[in-house]
Design a protein around this motif. Structure first.
Motif, PDB file in Angstrom:
ATOM      1  N   GLU A 106      37.632  49.656  49.762  1.00  0.00           N
ATOM      2  CA  GLU A 106      38.989  49.316  49.356  1.00  0.00           C
ATOM      3  C   GLU A 106      38.983  48.050  48.501  1.00  0.00           C
ATOM      4  O   GLU A 106      38.100  47.198  48.636  1.00  0.00           O
ATOM      5  N   ILE A 107      39.941  47.933  47.628  1.00  0.00           N
ATOM      6  CA  ILE A 107      40.167  46.709  46.881  1.00  0.00           C
ATOM      7  C   ILE A 107      41.425  46.059  47.432  1.00  0.00           C
ATOM      8  O   ILE A 107      42.525  46.626  47.351  1.00  0.00           O
ATOM      9  N   LEU A 108      41.283  44.883  48.031  1.00  0.00           N
ATOM     10  CA  LEU A 108      42.405  44.198  48.650  1.00  0.00           C
ATOM     11  C   LEU A 108      43.157  43.371  47.622  1.00  0.00           C
ATOM     12  O   LEU A 108      42.622  42.994  46.575  1.00  0.00           O
ATOM     13  N   GLU A 109      44.415  43.055  47.936  1.00  0.00           N
ATOM     14  CA  GLU A 109      45.307  42.460  46.944  1.00  0.00           C
ATOM     15  C   GLU A 109      45.059  40.976  46.713  1.00  0.00           C
ATOM     16  O   GLU A 109      45.040  40.508  45.565  1.00  0.00           O
ATOM     17  N   HIS A 110      44.856  40.216  47.793  1.00  0.00           N
ATOM     18  CA  HIS A 110      44.819  38.759  47.662  1.00  0.00           C
ATOM     19  C   HIS A 110      43.400  38.203  47.515  1.00  0.00           C
ATOM     20  O   HIS A 110      43.173  37.254  46.767  1.00  0.00           O
ATOM     21  N   ILE A 111      42.477  38.746  48.261  1.00  0.00           N
ATOM     22  CA  ILE A 111      41.081  38.298  48.180  1.00  0.00           C
ATOM     23  C   ILE A 111      40.203  39.367  48.821  1.00  0.00           C
ATOM     24  O   ILE A 111      40.618  40.038  49.768  1.00  0.00           O
ATOM     25  N   ASN A 112      39.009  39.536  48.282  1.00  0.00           N
ATOM     26  CA  ASN A 112      38.039  40.473  48.842  1.00  0.00           C
ATOM     27  C   ASN A 112      36.860  39.657  49.356  1.00  0.00           C
ATOM     28  O   ASN A 112      35.965  39.282  48.594  1.00  0.00           O
ATOM     29  N   ALA A 113      36.897  39.371  50.642  1.00  0.00           N
ATOM     30  CA  ALA A 113      35.916  38.467  51.249  1.00  0.00           C
ATOM     31  C   ALA A 113      34.654  39.240  51.635  1.00  0.00           C
ATOM     32  O   ALA A 113      34.440  39.579  52.799  1.00  0.00           O
ATOM     33  N   PHE A 114      33.807  39.510  50.635  1.00  0.00           N
ATOM     34  CA  PHE A 114      32.581  40.253  50.892  1.00  0.00           C
ATOM     35  C   PHE A 114      31.527  39.414  51.598  1.00  0.00           C
ATOM     36  O   PHE A 114      30.525  39.934  52.060  1.00  0.00           O
ATOM     37  N   GLY A 115      31.761  38.096  51.700  1.00  0.00           N
ATOM     38  CA  GLY A 115      30.780  37.222  52.335  1.00  0.00           C
ATOM     39  C   GLY A 115      29.775  36.700  51.331  1.00  0.00           C
ATOM     40  O   GLY A 115      30.026  36.622  50.131  1.00  0.00           O
ATOM     41  N   GLY A 116      28.594  36.345  51.844  1.00  0.00           N
ATOM     42  CA  GLY A 116      27.566  35.761  50.983  1.00  0.00           C
ATOM     43  C   GLY A 116      27.385  34.290  51.282  1.00  0.00           C
ATOM     44  O   GLY A 116      28.361  33.557  51.471  1.00  0.00           O
ATOM     45  N   PRO A 147      41.825  34.555  41.634  1.00  0.00           N
ATOM     46  CA  PRO A 147      41.564  35.083  40.293  1.00  0.00           C
ATOM     47  C   PRO A 147      40.461  36.138  40.329  1.00  0.00           C
ATOM     48  O   PRO A 147      39.455  35.967  41.027  1.00  0.00           O
ATOM     49  N   LYS A 148      40.645  37.221  39.611  1.00  0.00           N
ATOM     50  CA  LYS A 148      39.652  38.300  39.596  1.00  0.00           C
ATOM     51  C   LYS A 148      38.282  37.774  39.163  1.00  0.00           C
ATOM     52  O   LYS A 148      37.250  38.284  39.592  1.00  0.00           O
ATOM     53  N   LEU A 149      38.283  36.744  38.322  1.00  0.00           N
ATOM     54  CA  LEU A 149      37.032  36.125  37.882  1.00  0.00           C
ATOM     55  C   LEU A 149      36.172  35.710  39.064  1.00  0.00           C
ATOM     56  O   LEU A 149      34.942  35.843  39.026  1.00  0.00           O
ATOM     57  N   LEU A 150      36.797  35.206  40.134  1.00  0.00           N
ATOM     58  CA  LEU A 150      36.082  34.686  41.295  1.00  0.00           C
ATOM     59  C   LEU A 150      35.933  35.708  42.410  1.00  0.00           C
ATOM     60  O   LEU A 150      35.258  35.448  43.403  1.00  0.00           O
ATOM     61  N   LYS A 169      28.978  34.035  31.723  1.00  0.00           N
ATOM     62  CA  LYS A 169      30.275  34.699  31.769  1.00  0.00           C
ATOM     63  C   LYS A 169      31.253  33.965  30.860  1.00  0.00           C
ATOM     64  O   LYS A 169      31.365  32.741  30.915  1.00  0.00           O
ATOM     65  N   LYS A 170      31.950  34.706  29.973  1.00  0.00           N
ATOM     66  CA  LYS A 170      33.047  34.147  29.197  1.00  0.00           C
ATOM     67  C   LYS A 170      34.321  34.359  29.992  1.00  0.00           C
ATOM     68  O   LYS A 170      34.575  35.458  30.494  1.00  0.00           O
ATOM     69  N   ALA A 171      35.136  33.319  30.112  1.00  0.00           N
ATOM     70  CA  ALA A 171      36.265  33.400  31.030  1.00  0.00           C
ATOM     71  C   ALA A 171      37.491  32.696  30.486  1.00  0.00           C
ATOM     72  O   ALA A 171      37.407  31.791  29.635  1.00  0.00           O
ATOM     73  N   SER A 172      38.656  33.120  31.006  1.00  0.00           N
ATOM     74  CA  SER A 172      39.931  32.463  30.735  1.00  0.00           C
ATOM     75  C   SER A 172      40.754  32.468  32.017  1.00  0.00           C
ATOM     76  O   SER A 172      40.758  33.461  32.757  1.00  0.00           O
ATOM     77  N   LEU A 173      41.449  31.373  32.282  1.00  0.00           N
ATOM     78  CA  LEU A 173      42.345  31.270  33.423  1.00  0.00           C
ATOM     79  C   LEU A 173      43.595  30.503  33.006  1.00  0.00           C
ATOM     80  O   LEU A 173      43.517  29.598  32.161  1.00  0.00           O
ATOM     81  N   VAL A 174      44.738  30.863  33.583  1.00  0.00           N
ATOM     82  CA  VAL A 174      45.996  30.156  33.330  1.00  0.00           C
ATOM     83  C   VAL A 174      46.466  29.552  34.646  1.00  0.00           C
ATOM     84  O   VAL A 174      46.532  30.247  35.671  1.00  0.00           O
ATOM     85  N   ASN A 175      46.808  28.250  34.633  1.00  0.00           N
ATOM     86  CA  ASN A 175      47.217  27.609  35.877  1.00  0.00           C
ATOM     87  C   ASN A 175      48.733  27.651  36.070  1.00  0.00           C
ATOM     88  O   ASN A 175      49.472  28.184  35.234  1.00  0.00           O
ATOM     89  N   PHE A 176      49.202  27.101  37.188  1.00  0.00           N
ATOM     90  CA  PHE A 176      50.617  27.121  37.551  1.00  0.00           C
ATOM     91  C   PHE A 176      51.481  26.427  36.495  1.00  0.00           C
ATOM     92  O   PHE A 176      52.646  26.782  36.301  1.00  0.00           O
ATOM     93  N   SER A 177      50.910  25.447  35.807  1.00  0.00           N
ATOM     94  CA  SER A 177      51.631  24.724  34.750  1.00  0.00           C
ATOM     95  C   SER A 177      51.547  25.426  33.406  1.00  0.00           C
ATOM     96  O   SER A 177      51.933  24.860  32.372  1.00  0.00           O
ATOM     97  N   ASN A 178      51.028  26.665  33.403  1.00  0.00           N
ATOM     98  CA  ASN A 178      50.957  27.528  32.223  1.00  0.00           C
ATOM     99  C   ASN A 178      50.011  26.983  31.154  1.00  0.00           C
ATOM    100  O   ASN A 178      50.201  27.213  29.955  1.00  0.00           O
ATOM    101  N   PHE A 179      48.967  26.268  31.600  1.00  0.00           N
ATOM    102  CA  PHE A 179      47.931  25.845  30.659  1.00  0.00           C
ATOM    103  C   PHE A 179      46.776  26.830  30.743  1.00  0.00           C
ATOM    104  O   PHE A 179      46.331  27.192  31.831  1.00  0.00           O
ATOM    105  N   LYS A 180      46.274  27.244  29.585  1.00  0.00           N
ATOM    106  CA  LYS A 180      45.196  28.222  29.544  1.00  0.00           C
ATOM    107  C   LYS A 180      43.849  27.528  29.347  1.00  0.00           C
ATOM    108  O   LYS A 180      43.675  26.737  28.419  1.00  0.00           O
ATOM    109  N   PHE A 181      42.916  27.828  30.240  1.00  0.00           N
ATOM    110  CA  PHE A 181      41.542  27.354  30.140  1.00  0.00           C
ATOM    111  C   PHE A 181      40.675  28.480  29.560  1.00  0.00           C
ATOM    112  O   PHE A 181      40.645  29.578  30.098  1.00  0.00           O
TER     113      PHE A 181
END
Length: 303
Positions: A106-116, A147-150, A169-181
């Motif tokens: 299954e793919i869970l909505e909030h986090i997929n804690a596979f461990g490691g 974030p799906k990235l993590l 990995k090439k990545a992009s993330l947007v924070n709560f203040s709407n700034f894009k990394f």
């Protein structure tokens, strides 16, 4: 203030004493060189865990020159170290693996804690610069999304040898203040040789101990707009999940010295004071119980 690179290096070592001695978990060896717990507690072998995970995801194995000290790395799960052993395929598997989640597929909505037992992570998780909340959402668990990235995205293998793998990995993330990394990630995972271990710990011999030690070097390189404090920054974390046992002990080296200059050796009051039998502070080293029976947290001064 422009930030172009963030670099974090992390070294983990597990020492297993093969004679009856105090401290870490105790093993006897049977005729097939398989470690047997003295209390006959059941445990997964490294080989069993490899075979299990390969049904669901690809695994890259790295080892030292002996071939006994090994780690299992999952490229499709951000290059995380899923588990390790100091005794080869028949040895105890040290990393905690969420086998129920793997088996559910299954793919869970909030986090997929596979461990490691060692994985790449980014913060902040909360507050106005969080990368786990969308702009304008309320700060509660219903709106908290990893974030799906993590969580689910694979990292690419740049190079690989018997004892080292490098991911990008090439990545992009947007924070709560709407700034894009926009940024590049490079993550290197390498198993240390016996000589490397002796050098890192400034010792002449491991004696009767067997060990698995590995190092990860994790680098973020900004490829987009300038990162400013006013719009938020990113921080690299390393997260680990290990199989607990009554005698599992986390050993944390630190720099001893004046509290006026370095601060207190350890903060142990995040969730209330940690009982003294669970946390022992000596000169240069802290011993922290990893039996899995008490929720707590410690922190060390940056100095």
């Amino acid at each position: 203030m422009k930030i172009s690179r963030i670099n974090k290096r992390y070294i983990l070592i597990a020492l297993v004493i093969s004679v009856i001695a105090g401290g870490v978990y105790k093993f006897n060896m049977d005729k097939k060189n398989k470690p047997m717990l003295l209390n006959n507690e059941k445990f997964s072998t490294y080989g069993d865990d490899i075979n299990f995970m390969q049904k669901y995801t690809s695994i890259v194995e790295l080892s030292d020159e002996s071939g006994e000290s090994s780690i299992a790395v999952a490229p499709e799960l951000q290059g995380r170290v899923m588990t390790s052993t100091a005794f080869g395929k028949n040895g105890r598997s040290y990393g905690w693996i969420n086998k129920d989640l793997f088996k559910s597929e299954e793919i869970l909505e909030h986090i997929n804690a596979f461990g490691g037992e060692e994985r790449f992570w980014l913060g902040p998780e909360g507050g106005q610069y969080s990368i786990f909340f969308k702009e304008g959402s309320a700060f509660n668990l219903d709106n908290w999304y990893t974030p799906k990235l993590l969580d689910l995205e694979p990292f690419n293998i740049k190079s690989k040898s018997s004892n080292k793998v490098v991911f990008t990995k090439k990545a992009s993330l947007v924070n709560f203040s709407n700034f894009k990394f926009d940024f590049d990630i490079q993550r290197e995972v390498s198993v240390l040789s016996k000589e490397d271990i002796l050098k890192e710990f400034n010792i002449s011999s491991l004696g009767e101990a067997k060990a698995i030690a590995y190092k990860t070097t994790n680098i973020l390189t900004n490829t987009g707009e300038n990162w400013e404090k006013e719009t938020g920054l990113l921080s690299i974390w390393m997260l680990g999940m290990f199989n607990p046992s009554p005698n599992t002990t986390i050993i944390v080296p630190y720099v001893s010295g004046s509290e006026a200059e370095l601060g207190i050796p350890v903060n142990d009051t995040y969730f209330g004071k940690i009982p003294s039998e669970r946390l022992v502070v000596k000169e240069d080293v802290i011993y922290f119980s990893g039996d899995g029976n008490f929720r707590s947290k410690i922190g060390l001064s940056p100095m």
